[in-house]
Scaffold this motif. Sequence first.
Motif, mmCIF file in Angstrom:
data_model
loop_
_atom_site.group_PDB
_atom_site.id
_atom_site.type_symbol
_atom_site.label_atom_id
_atom_site.label_comp_id
_atom_site.label_asym_id
_atom_site.label_seq_id
_atom_site.Cartn_x
_atom_site.Cartn_y
_atom_site.Cartn_z
ATOM 1 N N VAL A 46 62.503 28.315 125.116
ATOM 2 C CA VAL A 46 61.789 28.001 123.884
ATOM 3 C C VAL A 46 62.456 28.760 122.742
ATOM 4 N N SER A 47 61.957 28.564 121.536
ATOM 5 C CA SER A 47 62.526 29.257 120.384
ATOM 6 C C SER A 47 61.982 30.677 120.274
ATOM 7 N N ARG A 48 62.707 31.495 119.545
ATOM 8 C CA ARG A 48 62.250 32.853 119.296
ATOM 9 C C ARG A 48 60.924 32.837 118.547
ATOM 10 N N ALA A 49 60.757 31.886 117.635
ATOM 11 C CA ALA A 49 59.515 31.775 116.862
ATOM 12 C C ALA A 49 58.322 31.511 117.779
ATOM 13 N N THR A 50 58.552 30.689 118.814
ATOM 14 C CA THR A 50 57.464 30.390 119.757
ATOM 15 C C THR A 50 57.065 31.649 120.519
ATOM 16 N N VAL A 51 58.052 32.432 120.953
ATOM 17 C CA VAL A 51 57.750 33.684 121.653
ATOM 18 C C VAL A 51 56.976 34.627 120.733
ATOM 19 N N SER A 52 57.372 34.680 119.464
ATOM 20 C CA SER A 52 56.684 35.538 118.506
ATOM 21 C C SER A 52 55.225 35.125 118.356
ATOM 22 N N LEU A 53 54.970 33.834 118.346
ATOM 23 C CA LEU A 53 53.589 33.338 118.253
ATOM 24 C C LEU A 53 52.781 33.732 119.480
ATOM 25 N N VAL A 54 53.403 33.668 120.650
ATOM 26 C CA VAL A 54 52.717 34.059 121.878
ATOM 27 C C VAL A 54 52.367 35.541 121.840
ATOM 28 N N VAL A 55 53.317 36.359 121.391
ATOM 29 C CA VAL A 55 53.080 37.807 121.289
ATOM 30 C C VAL A 55 51.912 38.095 120.362
ATOM 31 N N ARG A 56 51.799 37.310 119.289
ATOM 32 C CA ARG A 56 50.734 37.536 118.308
ATOM 33 C C ARG A 56 49.447 36.793 118.655
ATOM 34 N N LYS A 57 49.439 36.200 119.872
ATOM 35 C CA LYS A 57 48.247 35.510 120.385
ATOM 36 C C LYS A 57 47.807 34.372 119.465
ATOM 37 N N SER A 58 48.774 33.678 118.919
ATOM 38 C CA SER A 58 48.471 32.567 118.028
ATOM 39 C C SER A 58 47.905 31.375 118.807
ATOM 40 N N PRO A 59 46.883 30.712 118.266
ATOM 41 C CA PRO A 59 46.328 29.520 118.922
ATOM 42 C C PRO A 59 47.205 28.284 118.744
ATOM 43 N N LEU A 60 48.287 28.431 118.015
ATOM 44 C CA LEU A 60 49.153 27.272 117.734
ATOM 45 C C LEU A 60 50.051 26.903 118.906
ATOM 46 N N VAL A 61 50.119 27.762 119.924
ATOM 47 C CA VAL A 61 50.997 27.506 121.070
ATOM 48 C C VAL A 61 50.213 26.795 122.171
ATOM 49 N N ALA A 62 50.783 25.724 122.706
ATOM 50 C CA ALA A 62 50.137 24.995 123.795
ATOM 51 C C ALA A 62 49.950 25.898 125.010
ATOM 52 N N GLU A 63 48.871 25.683 125.744
ATOM 53 C CA GLU A 63 48.537 26.541 126.879
ATOM 54 C C GLU A 63 49.665 26.583 127.909
ATOM 55 N N THR A 114 52.862 26.116 127.490
ATOM 56 C CA THR A 114 53.991 26.876 126.957
ATOM 57 C C THR A 114 53.673 28.373 126.944
ATOM 58 N N ARG A 115 52.464 28.715 126.538
ATOM 59 C CA ARG A 115 52.068 30.121 126.493
ATOM 60 C C ARG A 115 52.169 30.766 127.877
ATOM 61 N N LEU A 116 51.679 30.073 128.905
ATOM 62 C CA LEU A 116 51.721 30.611 130.269
ATOM 63 C C LEU A 116 53.160 30.812 130.734
ATOM 64 N N LYS A 117 54.036 29.867 130.379
ATOM 65 C CA LYS A 117 55.442 29.983 130.774
ATOM 66 C C LYS A 117 56.091 31.186 130.104
ATOM 67 N N VAL A 118 55.823 31.356 128.801
ATOM 68 C CA VAL A 118 56.401 32.483 128.067
ATOM 69 C C VAL A 118 55.866 33.806 128.621
ATOM 70 N N GLU A 119 54.571 33.871 128.883
ATOM 71 C CA GLU A 119 53.984 35.114 129.410
ATOM 72 C C GLU A 119 54.540 35.447 130.788
ATOM 73 N N ARG A 120 54.834 34.424 131.585
ATOM 74 C CA ARG A 120 55.410 34.656 132.910
ATOM 75 C C ARG A 120 56.804 35.262 132.782
ATOM 76 N N VAL A 121 57.613 34.729 131.859
ATOM 77 C CA VAL A 121 58.959 35.261 131.636
ATOM 78 C C VAL A 121 58.877 36.682 131.085
ATOM 79 N N MET A 122 57.920 36.938 130.180
ATOM 80 C CA MET A 122 57.742 38.279 129.637
ATOM 81 C C MET A 122 57.440 39.281 130.751
ATOM 82 N N ALA A 123 56.586 38.865 131.672
ATOM 83 C CA ALA A 123 56.232 39.744 132.795
ATOM 84 C C ALA A 123 57.445 39.963 133.702
ATOM 85 N N ASP A 124 58.194 38.896 133.969
ATOM 86 C CA ASP A 124 59.366 39.002 134.849
ATOM 87 C C ASP A 124 60.427 39.926 134.251
#
Length: 336
Positions: free
Chosen positions: A16-33, A35-45
């Motif tokens: 995904v884009s860096r902007a999308t990751v930034s939105l996930v970090v800031r807990k933005s509601p604009l990210v689809a569920e 996509t958010r789960l995928k980004v959070e999984r990569v963050m944890a890994d």
Amino acid sequence: MRSKVTLEDVAQGAGVSRATVSLVVRKSPLVAEKTRLKVERVMADLDYVHDLGAARMRSKSSRTIGVVVPNLVNSFFTEFLSGVEQVMGEGDRVVLLANSHDDPLRQDEILHRFRGHGVDGVILCPAQGTDPGLLDRLHHWDLPVVQSLREIGENATDFAGGDYAEGVGLAVRHLVALGHRRVAFLSVTARTSARKERLLGFTRALAQTDAEDGGIVEAELSWEGAFQSAEKVLQLASRPTAVLCFNDVLAAGLMAGLRRAGRVPGQDIAVIGLDDLPLAQLTFPPLTSVAMWPDQIGASAAGLLARRLAHPDVPVQRSILVPALKIRESSGVQIN
């Protein structure tokens, strides 16, 4: 030495884009569920840690708030802090807690330290004897403040609390319905708006029910002070049949003292607390108490401060929660 994982690393791993990751970090509601789960999984890994320092530099905000309470004897403040932390955590803020020990001078020292740490705002339960001029100083420091549970000044700041006057009324009406006519009040010694509100509710409820004022006993807010209060209650010339307590700590200590004196709480004399902490269900007998929802008050205080930080010029707002009576055996009711 292992290099620091960046937003770009996470974005590449998640596709995904860096902007999308930034939105996930800031807990933005604009990210689809999904996509958010995928980004959070990569963050944890990748064991990604959000760089709060850099975020603070960009926003010119410390992302911290201070909370000042008057004591930690009463677990009410533990519940209160839990509500504050939940709301502030959702806003990616860190909470700094300090105990003033109900001392205005110590409170001043704490507020100066908070200012030195660059906190964005403060939730304050004012120490007894606090000069209302403190609010002018905080304003001069450009430090937003929300008062909670106690208050100095009149509608000078945002405020979060519970309707303790009504809570006392619920307790007195319950006792009168059970046949009690002489009701005493066990109070703390600290002269604060919280004490004033409870006594106002007590006087009002007695007038509304035609019950008699069985007397006011004061005790230090400590386990020993609460325990020793039983002797003072039993020495009252009015010989009250019920005692309404300032909070659950005093009520629990009072019941222990009554048992030492050979009296059975809930049988020989009814006892009611205020706050309905978890402690209320662990006393013997279980304590009738008025629920004041400390975690919700904490959450309300945090919400008001977050609102003030986002919009500094909004009108002052008050959040007052409605109490609820929780009936148990200490008031003389047999619970099957």
